[in-house]
Scaffold this active site. Structure first.
Site, PDB file in Angstrom:
ATOM      1  N   GLY A  93       0.784  -1.222   0.000  1.00  0.00           N
ATOM      2  CA  GLY A  93       0.000   0.000   0.000  1.00  0.00           C
ATOM      3  C   GLY A  93       0.821   1.281   0.000  1.00  0.00           C
ATOM      4  O   GLY A  93       0.350   2.311  -0.448  1.00  0.00           O
ATOM      5  N   ASP A  94       2.031   1.211   0.533  1.00  0.00           N
ATOM      6  CA  ASP A  94       2.926   2.371   0.553  1.00  0.00           C
ATOM      7  C   ASP A  94       4.359   1.854   0.390  1.00  0.00           C
ATOM      8  O   ASP A  94       5.220   2.058   1.242  1.00  0.00           O
ATOM      9  CB  ASP A  94       2.764   3.138   1.861  1.00  0.00           C
ATOM     10  CG  ASP A  94       3.464   4.490   1.837  1.00  0.00           C
ATOM     11  OD1 ASP A  94       3.773   4.999   0.728  1.00  0.00           O
ATOM     12  OD2 ASP A  94       3.719   5.043   2.925  1.00  0.00           O
ATOM     13  N   PHE A  95       4.592   1.171  -0.722  1.00  0.00           N
ATOM     14  CA  PHE A  95       5.826   0.436  -0.958  1.00  0.00           C
ATOM     15  C   PHE A  95       6.933   1.377  -1.419  1.00  0.00           C
ATOM     16  O   PHE A  95       7.343   1.390  -2.570  1.00  0.00           O
ATOM     17  CB  PHE A  95       5.576  -0.678  -1.980  1.00  0.00           C
ATOM     18  CG  PHE A  95       6.589  -1.786  -1.938  1.00  0.00           C
ATOM     19  CD1 PHE A  95       6.607  -2.683  -0.892  1.00  0.00           C
ATOM     20  CD2 PHE A  95       7.512  -1.921  -2.957  1.00  0.00           C
ATOM     21  CE1 PHE A  95       7.535  -3.719  -0.853  1.00  0.00           C
ATOM     22  CE2 PHE A  95       8.451  -2.950  -2.933  1.00  0.00           C
ATOM     23  CZ  PHE A  95       8.455  -3.842  -1.874  1.00  0.00           C
ATOM     24  N   THR A  96       7.435   2.168  -0.477  1.00  0.00           N
ATOM     25  CA  THR A  96       8.505   3.122  -0.763  1.00  0.00           C
ATOM     26  C   THR A  96       9.837   2.577  -0.273  1.00  0.00           C
ATOM     27  O   THR A  96       9.894   1.670   0.568  1.00  0.00           O
ATOM     28  CB  THR A  96       8.270   4.469  -0.049  1.00  0.00           C
ATOM     29  OG1 THR A  96       8.379   4.266   1.370  1.00  0.00           O
ATOM     30  CG2 THR A  96       6.910   5.060  -0.389  1.00  0.00           C
TER      31      THR A  96
END
Length: 167
Positions: A93-96
């Site tokens: 979902g927030d693959f940074t």
């Protein structure tokens, strides 16, 4: 974190990108039936609209491509993109790069999983691809090749990059 390793150790960037791609393939291979969380397009759009309507979107944090845009310009442009068939997988979902823990060139874990859930794989691909852009197009291309994307769906990518502006 991966971002720190990428900045400090240019000599192992390729290996780190390969490890990240392998980690993401494993995450996306988890059967969606085993994930109790939904983070699909409809859900995310509702959440984004709530953030817009309550003034919780930071326009000063928009990506360079949308610098100077209003929230409503991003919203309208995003919704005007051609519809696409979802490819649901279990996503982070927030693959940074900031959310990936790296040790000795291997992914050892990830943090900030509050948006984890079943969603289109481009939710993760777009965010990581965008972050890798800071290190150049060769690493972006390497990631896509290692992950297994032969041809980028640019409309899906743009949609998910714009959707991420609201969070």
């Amino acid at each position: 974190m991966a971002i720190q390793v990428m900045e400090a150790r240019p000599d192992i960037r390729d290996a780190v990108v390969d490890a990240i791609a392998a980690f993401l393939r494993r995450l996306h291979a988890i059967p969606v039936a085993e994930c109790p969380f939904d983070s699909d397009r409809a859900y995310r759009l509702i959440q984004a609209r709530k953030r817009i309507d309550t003034g919780r979107v930071d326009v000063d944090d928009f990506d360079d491509e949308r610098e100077g845009w209003t929230v409503e310009q991003v919203w309208k442009t995003m919704l005007d993109l051609p519809p696409f068939e979802p490819d649901p997988v279990v996503t982070h979902g927030d693959f940074t790069l900031d959310n990936l823990l790296i040790r000795e060139g291997e992914v050892t874990g990830c943090i900030d999983t509050g948006r984890l859930g079943v969603a289109d794989r481009y939710q993760d691909l777009a965010i990581l691809w965008n972050g890798l852009g800071h290190f150049g197009p060769l690493l972006q291309a390497r990631f896509l090749q290692q992950y297994g994307i032969a041809e980028m769906n640019w409309d899906k990518l743009r949609f998910h990059l714009m959707l991420d502006e609201f969070f």
